[in-house]
Design an enzyme around this catalytic site. Structure first.
Site, PDB file in Angstrom:
ATOM      1  CE  LYS A 234      -4.018   1.853   2.486  1.00 49.93           C
ATOM      2  NZ  LYS A 234      -4.942   2.102   1.384  1.00 49.93           N
TER       3      LYS A 234
HETATM    4  C1  LIG Z   1      -6.528   0.202  -3.893  1.00 51.23           C
HETATM    5  C2  LIG Z   1      -7.236  -0.343  -2.704  1.00 51.23           C
HETATM    6  N1  LIG Z   1      -7.803  -1.543  -2.766  1.00 51.23           N
HETATM    7  C3  LIG Z   1      -8.458  -2.079  -1.713  1.00 51.23           C
HETATM    8  C4  LIG Z   1      -8.570  -1.391  -0.523  1.00 51.23           C
HETATM    9  C5  LIG Z   1      -9.310  -2.001   0.624  1.00 51.23           C
HETATM   10  O1  LIG Z   1      -8.406  -2.402   1.625  1.00 51.23           O
HETATM   11  P1  LIG Z   1      -8.830  -2.442   3.148  1.00 51.23           P
HETATM   12  O2  LIG Z   1     -10.074  -3.226   3.233  1.00 51.23           O
HETATM   13  O3  LIG Z   1      -7.686  -3.108   3.840  1.00 51.23           O
HETATM   14  O4  LIG Z   1      -9.020  -1.045   3.579  1.00 51.23           O
HETATM   15  C6  LIG Z   1      -7.995  -0.124  -0.409  1.00 51.23           C
HETATM   16  C7  LIG Z   1      -8.089   0.641   0.840  1.00 51.23           C
HETATM   17  O5  LIG Z   1      -7.199   0.621   1.631  1.00 51.23           O
HETATM   18  C8  LIG Z   1      -7.304   0.411  -1.517  1.00 51.23           C
HETATM   19  O6  LIG Z   1      -6.746   1.635  -1.447  1.00 51.23           O
END
Ligand SMILES: Cc1ncc(COP(=O)(O)O)c(C=O)c1O
Length: 311
Positions: A158
């Protein structure tokens, strides 16, 4: 939504004043996108504040840092304690928590290794991300932008830099009158939203894209898969062609910011009756029953925050 200020920010193990959390314009991260971060929610339970899947978020943060060879001085436990101390100091919940690790002020060149690694955690109030009516499906498009191809920018990290791609997807969607865009991967298969994972309900089964389709391995995604299986649904991680979106019975996004957001139309093709479908609703109810303290937190997903004010 503009940022709502709180009092303190956690920086490298200490609480500092919000206004002192500044970096130099020549910091490496400003020029080269060298950051990894998390988005975490703290809910208001009857007993007080509770962070949702605190350890999993901090462990994903350290994994993102590892991929980018950023040595972080803090363990998962120390980072969780950092969130606890911050929430106690700011006395703000429910809230959104933003931990971030980045390359600071050191060298002007691309090589990151000589720029110091800094760790910050901030928290702030934050409401719903996609629409205020929880049952109304949002209208989305398939983006003309593709997610990062494998072996370019790693989707499992991330990283701040990935969100340049997300910004292109989001801006295109907004300027064409949609709430969000769904991106395809480099092979033309469904990937995810600009900041959410995607679930498809088709003929009674639930599908989501596997991690090899350029998705972030969402913590909400994992939660929803477990809840759906508990409710007796078959959940399949499977690569999906774009057209499955158009013929889906139900579609929804999941993510920390979006929580569970039903999709009412894709490229103006209506999904169901345009509102949340029955399977999505059952899953969403089970999710919020845990987050709002009506159902037992059997898996220990909620981390209770000690609320005595930290100095
Ligand atoms: C690109 C992306 N995909 C998926 C998610 C969903 O991840 P999470 O459920 O861990 O927040 C996020 C958010 O963090 C994101 O930025």
């Amino acid at each position: 939504m503009s940022i709502q200020k709180t009092n303190k920010i956690w920086r490298n193990g200490k609480l500092i004043d919000w206004d002192d959390a500044q970096i130099h314009v020549l910091s490496h991260v400003v020029h080269y996108g060298s950051s990894v971060f998390e988005g975490v929610r703290c809910y208001k339970l009857p007993y007080g504040p509770a962070i949702f899947r605190a350890e999993e978020h901090m462990s994903r943060l350290l994994d993102s840092a590892k991929i980018y060879r950023m040595p972080c001085d803090y363990t998962v436990e120390q980072l969780v304690k950092g969130m606890d101390d911050l929430i106690a100091a700011n006395q703000t919940w429910p809230c959104y928590i933003r931990p971030i690790i980045f390359r600071g002020y050191g060298e002007i060149g691309v090589n990151p290794l000589k720029s110091p690694v800094e760790t910050y955690i901030a928290n702030m109030p934050w409401g719903k991300y996609l629409g205020e009516d929880p049952d109304a499906g949002v209208s989305v498009c398939v983006s003309s932008w593709t997610r990062m191809a494998p072996n370019t920018l790693p989707a499992l990290a991330k990283a701040g830099a990935n969100y340049m791609n997300s910004q292109l997807i989001k801006m295109e969607a907004l300027s064409n009158g949609y709430a969000e865009g769904i991106a395809l991967d480099a092979n033309g298969l469904v990937s995810e939203g600009s900041g959410e994972n995607l679930f498809v309900v088709h003929k009674g089964r639930i599908f989501t894209t596997p991690i090899a389709n350029s998705v972030l391995e969402g913590i909400t995604r994992d939660t929803i898969m477990q809840i759906a299986r508990d409710l007796g649904y078959e959940v399949v991680e499977q690569a999906m062609p774009r057209e499955l979106l158009y013929i889906a019975d139900e579609l929804f996004f999941t993510g920390t910011a979006a929580e569970i957001a039903p999709i009412g139309a894709v490229d103006k093709i209506q999904i169901g009756d345009g509102r949340i479908g029955p399977i999505s609703k059952a899953i969403r109810n089970a999710f919020f029953d845990i987050l709002e303290g009506r159902a037992e937190d059997r898996r220990g997903w909620l981390h209770r925050v000690p609320t005595a004010k930290a100095e």
